[in-house]
Design a protein around this motif. Structure first.
Motif, PDB file in Angstrom:
ATOM      1  N   SER A   3      -1.514   1.961  -2.638  1.00 60.10           N
ATOM      2  CA  SER A   3      -2.887   1.922  -2.147  1.00 60.10           C
ATOM      3  C   SER A   3      -3.004   2.851  -0.943  1.00 60.10           C
ATOM      4  CB  SER A   3      -3.257   0.496  -1.731  1.00 60.10           C
ATOM      5  OG  SER A   3      -4.507   0.491  -1.055  1.00 60.10           O
TER       6      SER A   3
ATOM      7  N   GLN B  14      -0.967  -6.116  -6.878  1.00 59.49           N
ATOM      8  CA  GLN B  14      -0.826  -5.512  -5.561  1.00 59.49           C
ATOM      9  C   GLN B  14       0.327  -6.206  -4.843  1.00 59.49           C
ATOM     10  OE1 GLN B  14      -4.755  -6.181  -3.998  1.00 59.49           O
ATOM     11  NE2 GLN B  14      -5.505  -4.197  -4.685  1.00 59.49           N
TER      12      GLN B  14
ATOM     13  N   GLU C 242       0.763  -2.320  -1.249  1.00 60.67           N
ATOM     14  CA  GLU C 242      -0.095  -2.423  -0.072  1.00 60.67           C
ATOM     15  C   GLU C 242       0.812  -2.698   1.125  1.00 60.67           C
ATOM     16  OE1 GLU C 242      -4.553  -3.766  -1.301  1.00 60.67           O
ATOM     17  OE2 GLU C 242      -3.168  -5.377  -0.797  1.00 60.67           O
TER      18      GLU C 242
END
Length: 322
Positions: free
Chosen positions: A52, A263, A299
């Protein structure tokens, strides 16, 4: 080549090769009479790993643009990039197509768009505004060629400071005079309004376990199972369950609604709000057993400089998801 080396190859490599050839012939041979075709071997698939753009910025300092993040992702060896919408500095069509061209030239997939919206409000006009905002974001994903978009339920907003919300583990009381059951109805109704556009654009919406009504697996599942659309899946964030994380991840992974994207949080240098000691060997096994074969998106939320913390995170994820 000396005689001893030839002898060694005969006794090891050639013998092993003969065994492999023999096994291959057995696999290719016709099945015994009366039996159906032999099943084909299924090889395990490697999860592609993206990052990300949030990992390089974390809402700290001057907003880092998407092109700079794409360059960093390519240099570090990622397979793809998930774009954080609020990080975009130019949303003109020319800028979007330049981002696509840049990513393609570096061998990177644009595999996710992470957006913010809020449907937890008794004000129908505010919900309508957030629906329109989300429809626009779906169009952005379509023009970028991105197949899945993270969405949120939104939250009550009765705790104004995000730092205070994190200190309370994401739990906040409803607005006075309203209930969570009422709020689930607002969220479900709002998301249903997004689905025709999502289908038209081929963008799968992924409802994330991201505070608000999605703070728990039960909250996420209650919404997606009520809607039952192939264009609404789930985005699983490994760092957003502050109680029983593995049990809650397991409930999402084993549900009837698929996961669109995973994520993965890491905290090298200590976390900004908290640090979780996540067992990625266990998480990878859990996801594999429930059939997830898709993208893993990093992330990075640690205090270490992303220049070192992000590559360390990629190494960790490659170890467990490749």
């Amino acid at each position: 080549m000396g005689p001893s080396r030839r002898k060694f190859l005969k006794q090891t490599g050639l013998a092993g090769a003969a065994l492999t050839i023999s096994q291959a012939k057995e696999c290719l041979a016709d099945p015994p009479a009366g039996e159906g075709p032999m099943p084909k071997a299924v090889l395990p698939r490697r999860h592609p790993i993206g990052v990300s753009t949030y990992s390089f910025w974390q809402f700290r300092g001057e907003r880092l643009g998407i092109p700079a993040c794409i360059d960093k992702a390519a240099a570090m060896g990622f397979d793809g990039v998930e774009i954080l919408h609020v990080q975009m500095q130019d949303e003109s069509n020319a800028a979007l197509q330049a981002i696509k061209r840049q990513a393609h030239s570096l061998g990177l997939a644009l595999m996710g768009l992470s957006t913010h919206q809020g449907f937890v409000s008794p004000d129908p006009e505010l919900r309508r505004t957030n629906v329109q905002k989300s429809l626009y974001q779906i169009d952005l994903a379509y023009r970028l060629g991105i197949p899945t978009m993270r969405i949120n339920t939104g939250r009550w907003g009765t705790i104004k400071s995000f730092d205070d919300l994190m200190a309370r583990k994401g739990i906040e009381p409803p607005l006075e005079g309203h209930t969570e059951d009422e709020a689930f109805g607002w969220v479900i109704d709002s998301i249903e309004k997004l689905l025709p556009r999502a289908e038209e654009c081929g963008v799968v919406l992924g409802l994330e376990n991201h505070w608000g009504l999605g703070r728990t697996a039960e909250g996420v599942l209650r919404i997606v199972e009520a809607i039952k659309s192939p264009w609404l899946a789930m985005t699983l964030d490994t760092g957003n369950f502050l109680e029983e994380p593995y049990e809650q991840m397991g409930r999402m992974a084993a549900g009837a609604v698929p996961i669109a994207l995973v994520q993965t949080k890491t905290y090298f240098g200590g976390g900004r709000w908290y640090s979780l000691d996540l067992d990625y060997a266990r998480i990878a096994t859990l996801l594999r057993e429930d059939g997830y074969q898709g993208w893993i998106s990093l992330e990075f939320e640690g205090n270490e400089d992303p220049a070192t913390g992000v590559p360390k995170s990629l190494e960790l994820l490659r170890k467990h998801f490749s």
